[in-house]
Enzyme design. Structure first.
Site, PDB file in Angstrom:
ATOM      1  CB  CYS A  83      62.190  28.565  53.379  1.00  0.00           C
ATOM      2  SG  CYS A  83      60.917  28.650  54.663  1.00  0.00           S
ATOM      3  CG  HIS A 173      62.791  23.780  51.967  1.00  0.00           C
ATOM      4  ND1 HIS A 173      64.028  24.475  52.364  1.00  0.00           N
ATOM      5  CD2 HIS A 173      62.317  24.046  51.986  1.00  0.00           C
ATOM      6  CE1 HIS A 173      63.773  25.097  53.349  1.00  0.00           C
ATOM      7  NE2 HIS A 173      62.239  24.994  53.364  1.00  0.00           N
ATOM      8  CD  GLU A 175      67.032  24.257  50.013  1.00  0.00           C
ATOM      9  OE1 GLU A 175      66.451  24.436  49.232  1.00  0.00           O
ATOM     10  OE2 GLU A 175      67.072  23.811  51.443  1.00  0.00           O
TER      11      GLU A 175
END
Ligand code: XMP
Length: 515
Positions: A83, A173, A175
């Site tokens: 990001c 993202h 994660e």
């Protein structure tokens, strides 16, 4: 941690997900360490660093105070920017980032992946990824290539090179669990592109921790530790005990503010693990110190004060003790160090001031572990599941679950109500589904009727929440039947309580505890 241990550095540029990135990497046994941008240069001088992950951030690359990451840190080991991290890379090396006030937040879809880059070789399209950004990358530095766009045309993944070393950026993202198999992207980055060995296992951790404790604590010195039965202090104690054996002394301070039968259960569990533990019963002193106190912070202060005094007295006879063991874990370390770039403010409950006051050096074997890793290490050490899966319980105990002045009688009421609630949660299979649960004694009495008799007794509130880490929480949607059973049993079995209510407040705006 010795600096040659193989690791990926997760550079914290202020994202709320920084810890999550590190946890995701560690879940497949790659050691990840969170560092501030200004420390990266120094860390790169050690041989152990295999790659860098740059986190997201609330900043725009055009802000005047953007996190201080030197250009020179790129081009030494492979880098993955997430990001803001991706935008920073593109911007720094000559690409164009377009500023935007509008935010793209939510799912996006990737329908095609260019080429067969190792980072994305495993991807099956359409691939759902999770976006949370405002600015976007319009063009890449020369020679860098786009590997994927979203169906909305947003540049989603790119690859470049600096000094012959690969540089990747992802706009989404990986994660967060909303990105399908996002963890695999981190896995392939760490293992295939960085070549970082996956050697961060509980077995390895335990061997290393035991070795390091032995190296630090000289043969003629001893370690003392306050034990409460909490997961962190128990795992830390077992490790320290393994390292120093008879030179370990556990002290269990019975505050009189614990849950029903908890003191006995905890003590026998700790002794069952072979830990030498002395019990100090100090309940009268705690109740004495709490007399007339209604302010929650003052309650905490006084409990902390008495705790330290009792602990100090208990250690007085132990002449060779020079070390204090503590169950501090990684989130405590990161949160108290603070991160200069996060805009979110987190509260942190510290451990009661023990270290500052006592003339001991600290030994904190869990400083590098996340909570789930502590549990994995605990399992590996053979600590029973009942201890590892216990709900968190606040240090000041039931004193902060009695709203207003604390008396032994009020603690008895809340303890009995709590015991019934927890017992029913276990019976109905809900104990492991909530993060924390308990009862709160309210400082009001209300009218009721039992049989033909009018009652005028205390009201108790049930609190149960689901949460990942206690920082935010949602009230637990427990079945009505379960709540009814608890309520009926409390009113019937606990004389002194005639009304039960349920707390429907999430955190924020509420807190988990009422005080
Ligand atoms: P709050 O009430 O802040 O609680 O939402 C978040 C978590 O922290 C625990 N808690 C404490 N733990 N000492 C502790 O050791 C304290 O003073 C304290 N206050 C709250 C709470 O039980 C929950 O798990």
């Amino acid at each position: 941690m010795d600096s040659s241990f193989p690791r990926i550095l997760v550079v914290d540029l202020g994202s709320q997900y920084t810890q999550l990135i590190a946890r995701r990497l560690r879940e497949f046994n790659v050691y990840a360490e969170i560092v501030l941008p200004e420390d990266v240069e120094r860390c790169l001088t050690s041989k152990g660093v295999y790659g860098l992950v740059l986190s997201g951030s609330p900043y725009s690359v055009y802000d005047s105070d953007v996190p201080a990451l030197g250009e020179g840190v790129v081009g030494r080991v492979p880098v993955l920017g997430i990001c803001f991290g991706a935008q920073w890379l593109a911007h720094r090396f000559g690409g164009e980032v377009v500023r935007s006030e509008r935010r793209e937040f939510g799912p996006a879809y990737i329908r095609e992946v260019e080429g067969s880059d190792p980072l994305l070789g495993w991807v099956r399209v359409p691939w759902r990824v999770w976006m949370s950004h405002s600015d976007t990358i319009r063009s890449l530095p020369s020679g860098w290539e786009a590997l994927a766009y979203t169906s909305e045309g947003v540049l989603a993944v790119f690859r470049g090179e600096v000094g012959g070393v690969p540089v990747y950026g992802v706009q989404f993202h990986p994660e967060v669990s909303h990105t399908e198999d996002g963890q695999l992207l981190l896995y392939h980055f760490a293992r295939d592109l960085c070549g970082c060995p996956a050697v961060w296992t509980p077995e390895h951790f335990v061997d290393r921790a035991v070795r390091m404790i032995r190296e630090r604590v000289p043969e003629d010195e001893e370690v003392v530790m306050a034990l409460s039965g909490g997961v962190d202090s128990t795992v830390a104690a077992v490790l320290i005990h393994r390292a120093v054996g008879k030179r370990f002394h556990g002290i269990f301070v019975d505050t009189g503010l614990m849950r029903k039968n908890e003191a006995e259960e905890v003590l026998s569990a700790l002794r069952g693990l072979g830990l030498p533990v002395v019990r100090v019963d100090a309940s009268d002193r705690f109740f004495g110190a709490l007399r007339g106190v209604v302010d929650p912070e003052e309650k905490r202060r006084r409990i902390g004060e008495v705790f330290i005094r009792v602990f100090e007295e208990a250690t007085r006879g132990l002449e060779r003790v020079r070390w204090l063991g503590q169950g501090t874990i990684y989130p405590d370390v990161i949160e108290s160090a603070g991160t200069r770039y996060a805009r979110k403010i987190k509260s942190h409950h510290n451990v009661g001031g023990l270290p500052d006051r006592l003339p001991f050096r600290l030994i904190e074997p869990l400083r590098e572990l996340f909570k789930d890793e502590v549990r994995r290490v605990g399992e590996y050490l053979g600590i029973p599941e009942a201890l590892l899966m216990r709900h968190p319980f606040p240090g000041p105990g039931l004193a902060i679950r009695v709203v207003g002045e604390v008396t032994p009688e009020k603690v008895r009421l809340v303890r009995e109500a709590d015991a019934i609630f927890i017992q029913v949660l276990k019976e109905e299979g809900y104990y492991d589904q909530v993060w924390q649960a308990g009862a709160i004694l309210l400082p009001i009495r209300t009218v009721g009727v039992m049989g033909d008799v009018r009652t005028y007794e205390y009201a108790v509130c049930l609190r149960a929440v689901v949460s990942r880490d206690g920082m935010t929480a949602d009230w637990a949607r427990l079945p009505y039947g379960l709540l009814e059973k608890v309520a009926r049993r409390i009113v019937n079995e606990v004389s002194g309580i005639n009304r039960v209510v349920y707390d429907l407040t999430s955190k924020p705006p509420g807190t988990i505890e009422w005080e």
